[in-house]
Design a protein around this motif. Structure first.
Motif, mmCIF file in Angstrom:
data_model
loop_
_atom_site.group_PDB
_atom_site.id
_atom_site.type_symbol
_atom_site.label_atom_id
_atom_site.label_comp_id
_atom_site.label_asym_id
_atom_site.label_seq_id
_atom_site.Cartn_x
_atom_site.Cartn_y
_atom_site.Cartn_z
ATOM 1 N N LEU A 185 0.825 -1.205 0.000
ATOM 2 C CA LEU A 185 0.000 0.000 0.000
ATOM 3 C C LEU A 185 0.859 1.255 0.000
ATOM 4 N N GLU A 186 1.882 1.275 0.858
ATOM 5 C CA GLU A 186 2.735 2.464 0.956
ATOM 6 C C GLU A 186 3.600 2.629 -0.289
ATOM 7 N N LYS A 187 3.925 1.535 -0.936
ATOM 8 C CA LYS A 187 4.688 1.627 -2.181
ATOM 9 C C LYS A 187 3.917 2.435 -3.219
ATOM 10 N N ILE A 188 2.599 2.321 -3.201
ATOM 11 C CA ILE A 188 1.756 3.064 -4.142
ATOM 12 C C ILE A 188 1.470 4.466 -3.635
ATOM 13 N N LEU A 189 0.966 4.554 -2.398
ATOM 14 C CA LEU A 189 0.394 5.819 -1.922
ATOM 15 C C LEU A 189 1.405 6.800 -1.345
ATOM 16 N N LEU A 190 2.580 6.314 -0.923
ATOM 17 C CA LEU A 190 3.578 7.219 -0.356
ATOM 18 C C LEU A 190 4.664 7.586 -1.362
ATOM 19 N N ASP A 191 4.513 7.155 -2.593
ATOM 20 C CA ASP A 191 5.433 7.594 -3.628
ATOM 21 C C ASP A 191 5.336 9.112 -3.768
ATOM 22 N N ARG A 192 6.468 9.749 -4.061
ATOM 23 C CA ARG A 192 6.513 11.213 -4.105
ATOM 24 C C ARG A 192 5.551 11.786 -5.140
ATOM 25 N N ARG A 193 5.198 10.973 -6.168
ATOM 26 C CA ARG A 193 4.289 11.461 -7.200
ATOM 27 C C ARG A 193 2.828 11.384 -6.784
ATOM 28 N N VAL A 194 2.561 10.780 -5.627
ATOM 29 C CA VAL A 194 1.178 10.532 -5.225
ATOM 30 C C VAL A 194 0.851 11.085 -3.845
ATOM 31 N N ARG A 195 1.797 10.998 -2.915
ATOM 32 C CA ARG A 195 1.477 11.150 -1.492
ATOM 33 C C ARG A 195 0.784 12.463 -1.137
ATOM 34 N N ASP A 196 1.126 13.551 -1.814
ATOM 35 C CA ASP A 196 0.549 14.841 -1.454
ATOM 36 C C ASP A 196 -0.543 15.293 -2.414
ATOM 37 N N LYS A 197 -0.936 14.421 -3.330
ATOM 38 C CA LYS A 197 -2.012 14.755 -4.269
ATOM 39 C C LYS A 197 -3.341 14.186 -3.782
ATOM 40 N N LYS A 198 -4.417 14.862 -4.134
ATOM 41 C CA LYS A 198 -5.745 14.332 -3.859
ATOM 42 C C LYS A 198 -5.967 13.087 -4.714
ATOM 43 N N VAL A 199 -6.749 12.154 -4.178
ATOM 44 C CA VAL A 199 -6.939 10.882 -4.876
ATOM 45 C C VAL A 199 -8.408 10.653 -5.218
ATOM 46 N N ILE A 200 -8.614 10.020 -6.345
ATOM 47 C CA ILE A 200 -9.937 9.570 -6.800
ATOM 48 C C ILE A 200 -9.889 8.054 -6.771
ATOM 49 N N VAL A 201 -10.674 7.424 -5.919
ATOM 50 C CA VAL A 201 -10.588 5.975 -5.719
ATOM 51 C C VAL A 201 -11.823 5.318 -6.330
ATOM 52 N N ILE A 202 -11.612 4.548 -7.391
ATOM 53 C CA ILE A 202 -12.700 3.857 -8.081
ATOM 54 C C ILE A 202 -12.596 2.374 -7.767
ATOM 55 N N SER A 203 -13.645 1.838 -7.186
ATOM 56 C CA SER A 203 -13.654 0.435 -6.759
ATOM 57 C C SER A 203 -14.822 -0.287 -7.428
ATOM 58 N N VAL A 204 -14.652 -1.611 -7.665
ATOM 59 C CA VAL A 204 -15.730 -2.454 -8.169
ATOM 60 C C VAL A 204 -15.917 -3.604 -7.186
ATOM 61 N N ALA A 205 -17.146 -3.797 -6.732
ATOM 62 C CA ALA A 205 -17.451 -4.862 -5.775
ATOM 63 C C ALA A 205 -18.708 -5.591 -6.212
ATOM 64 N N GLY A 206 -18.879 -6.798 -5.711
ATOM 65 C CA GLY A 206 -20.069 -7.575 -6.048
ATOM 66 C C GLY A 206 -19.785 -9.060 -6.002
ATOM 67 N N ALA A 207 -20.723 -9.858 -6.505
ATOM 68 C CA ALA A 207 -20.601 -11.307 -6.461
ATOM 69 C C ALA A 207 -19.443 -11.793 -7.333
ATOM 70 N N TYR A 208 -18.932 -12.985 -7.010
ATOM 71 C CA TYR A 208 -17.790 -13.518 -7.749
ATOM 72 C C TYR A 208 -18.204 -14.018 -9.125
ATOM 73 N N ARG A 209 -17.225 -14.038 -10.047
ATOM 74 C CA ARG A 209 -17.408 -14.524 -11.414
ATOM 75 C C ARG A 209 -18.455 -13.734 -12.191
ATOM 76 N N LYS A 210 -18.555 -12.428 -11.916
ATOM 77 C CA LYS A 210 -19.533 -11.594 -12.626
ATOM 78 C C LYS A 210 -18.859 -10.482 -13.431
ATOM 79 N N GLY A 211 -17.538 -10.576 -13.634
ATOM 80 C CA GLY A 211 -16.875 -9.658 -14.550
ATOM 81 C C GLY A 211 -16.383 -8.357 -13.954
ATOM 82 N N LYS A 212 -16.055 -8.339 -12.654
ATOM 83 C CA LYS A 212 -15.564 -7.096 -12.026
ATOM 84 C C LYS A 212 -14.179 -6.716 -12.568
#
Length: 513
Positions: free
Chosen positions: A29-56
């Protein structure tokens, strides 16, 4: 986070263990979010959730293709190009476990021109033969609370059990709104796959909104619990939408060698998946992650991941009150981290790295200024839990700034040339004094005392040799430290009652409280 130019990939940031518990993969997680190119920028988090094997994962890879494309509106690309990104496969067995995040956030421009980062999250499918009800609820809860856009991937229709999964959030939302007067969740998007009734509600967002309005209607024939669910649902989310998606075609559904080539996908599906993805990622629809009304940066999102995963590690689902408590803690910890980071950044400009040595008085003056700026930032940040709750974290901020200042003091003192040579200078000064005294007592005929002084003088020269050896080789560091301590003590006696020395020991200078 992947290096610039290196291939990106999915990283498992929340791990599903064999004993049906979930742990946070902090390093990933920190490898992604604490990188200097990311850590101080606002983030847009897009997630997909639901039942398994339905193409998420399949759906998320269209988001990746759009974000990676440099072809503008024609981002779907070549019909023979396989769909790559988050791992997916055909068949009846689950493929994704825990929560995955794409290793490379995508820089985008918000409507106001500010740069932000898009993060994509894939989640473990619900209701497979290996997951308990708690497992399913945990993954759905974590992804909903951590995302700014939650795409709820369901098949064929919006059923009552699809709405029941949101029950936990409506109660949490009610408590959160009582505490902060803001809606706790942002966008919830029902993605209805393989919609079979386009003659009743047409494919796309317009038909989806009509279906959603129908499903969220409240009437007297419903059980009071169902009425309450519907009444609270819209009040907990800033926006709820729905999109009806056609079937992708038999090749996608049944061919074992299907690898995501657009040529094998029905045209109707391609038209509507392009419409949906383009809409979610359009500049005017980008939703920055907010908690308690405050936008969240990459650095701050780490704190919320830690807090939320922690409360879901027990054997039972947490009560909504526990979820609210965790949000309040993460909210205050985030404010501490931002204020401390401001303090360190400002102090680094004054005395960091290649900056020259500063006098202790000037350094302390700058310390007090930067402390005030850090505390002002902490107090001005919107926080949950009330003033008394936040006071604990204000104390934590004071302690962390104190530790940082002590480290900066030592770093600054080490830059002074005199500090490095203080020990040999003090010893040589003592040798000169002893030499003069030896000559004086010798002239007075006190040869025994003169010989004793000469012996002490020779011993001090031996001490200088030992000190030089420890400094040059790094051997016997405790011996060198002891010699430095005695020299510092003598130095202090020599200057007692006079003005502050040019380079006192680092821990002798403390800030005024």
């Amino acid at each position: 986070m992947a290096e610039i130019g290196a291939p990106a990939f999915s990283l498992q940031v929340v791990v599903a263990e064999d004993d049906h518990t979930f742990t946070l993969n902090e390093s990933a997680l920190e490898k992604i979010l604490l990188d200097r190119r990311v850590r101080d920028k606002k983030v847009i988090v897009i997630s997909v959730a639901g039942a398994y094997r339905k193409g998420k994962s399949f759906l998320l890879d269209f988001f990746l293709r759009c974000l990676n494309s440099k072809s503008g509106n024609e981002w779907l690309g070549d019909g023979d190009q396989p769909l790559k990104g988050f791992p997916w496969r055909g068949g009846s067995e689950r493929n994704t476990t825990g929560i995955l995040m794409w290793s490379e956030p995508f820089n985008v421009a918000l409507p106001n021109g500010e740069q932000a980062c898009v993060l994509l999250m894939d989640t473990q499918g619900a209701f497979d033969s290996q997951s308990t009800v708690k497992d399913c609820a945990t993954v759905f809860a974590l992804s909903t609370m951590l995302s700014s856009v939650q795409i709820y991937n369901i098949m064929s229709n919006i059923q009552e059990d699809d709405l029941q999964h949101l029950q936990l959030f409506t109660e949490y939302g009610r408590l959160a709104m009582e505490a902060s007067k803001t809606k706790p969740f942002q966008h919830l998007h029902f993605m209805v796959r393989d919609w079979p009734f386009p003659y009743q509600y047409e494919y796309g967002s317009e038909g989806g909104e009509q279906l959603l309005d129908k499903r969220l209607q409240v009437n007297d024939a419903q059980h009071p619990e169902l009425q309450q669910l519907r009444n609270h649902l819209r009040s907990c989310f800033e926006k709820i939408g729905c999109f009806l998606m056609p079937h992708p075609g038999l090749t996608v559904a049944s061919h074992p060698q299907f690898d995501g080539k657009l040529a094998d996908i029905e045209d109707d599906f391609k038209v509507h998946v392009k419409e949906f993805v383009s809409s979610v990622l359009s500049a005017n629809n980008l939703i920055v992650k907010e908690i308690n009304g405050s936008p969240i940066t990459g650095r701050e999102l780490v704190e919320y991941f830690k807090a939320y995963v922690k409360i879901y590690q027990g054997n039972e689902l947490p009560e909504p009150k526990s979820m609210l408590q965790a949000t309040s803690e993460a909210n205050n910890l985030s404010a501490v981290a931002s204020a401390k980071d401001l303090y360190i950044r400002e102090m680094e400009k004054i005395c960091g790295g290649s900056k020259p040595y500063l006098s202790p008085d000037l350094l302390n003056s700058e310390n007090l200024r930067c402390r005030k700026e850090a505390f002002d930032l902490f107090h001005s940040t919107r926080k949950m839990g009330g003033e008394e709750f936040s006071r604990i974290y204000l104390t934590q901020l004071e302690e962390e700034i104190e530790v940082s200042y002590d480290s900066l003091l030592k770093h600054n003192a080490a830059k002074n040339i005199y500090t490095g040579f203080r020990t040999p200078l003090v010893i040589f000064a003592a040798v000169v004094v002893l030499y003069i005294l030896s000559a004086l007592v010798g002239a007075m005929g006190l040869e025994a005392i003169g010989n004793l002084l000469n012996l002490v003088m020779l011993s001090l020269l031996g001490v200088v040799a030992a000190w030089t050896y420890t400094r040059a080789t790094g051997n016997y560091p405790e011996v060198g430290k002891t010699i430095d301590g005695v020299a510092a003590f003598v130095h202090g006696l020599m200057h007692s009652g006079s003005a502050s020395p040019a380079a006192p020991p680092a821990d002798a200078t403390k800030k005024n409280q």
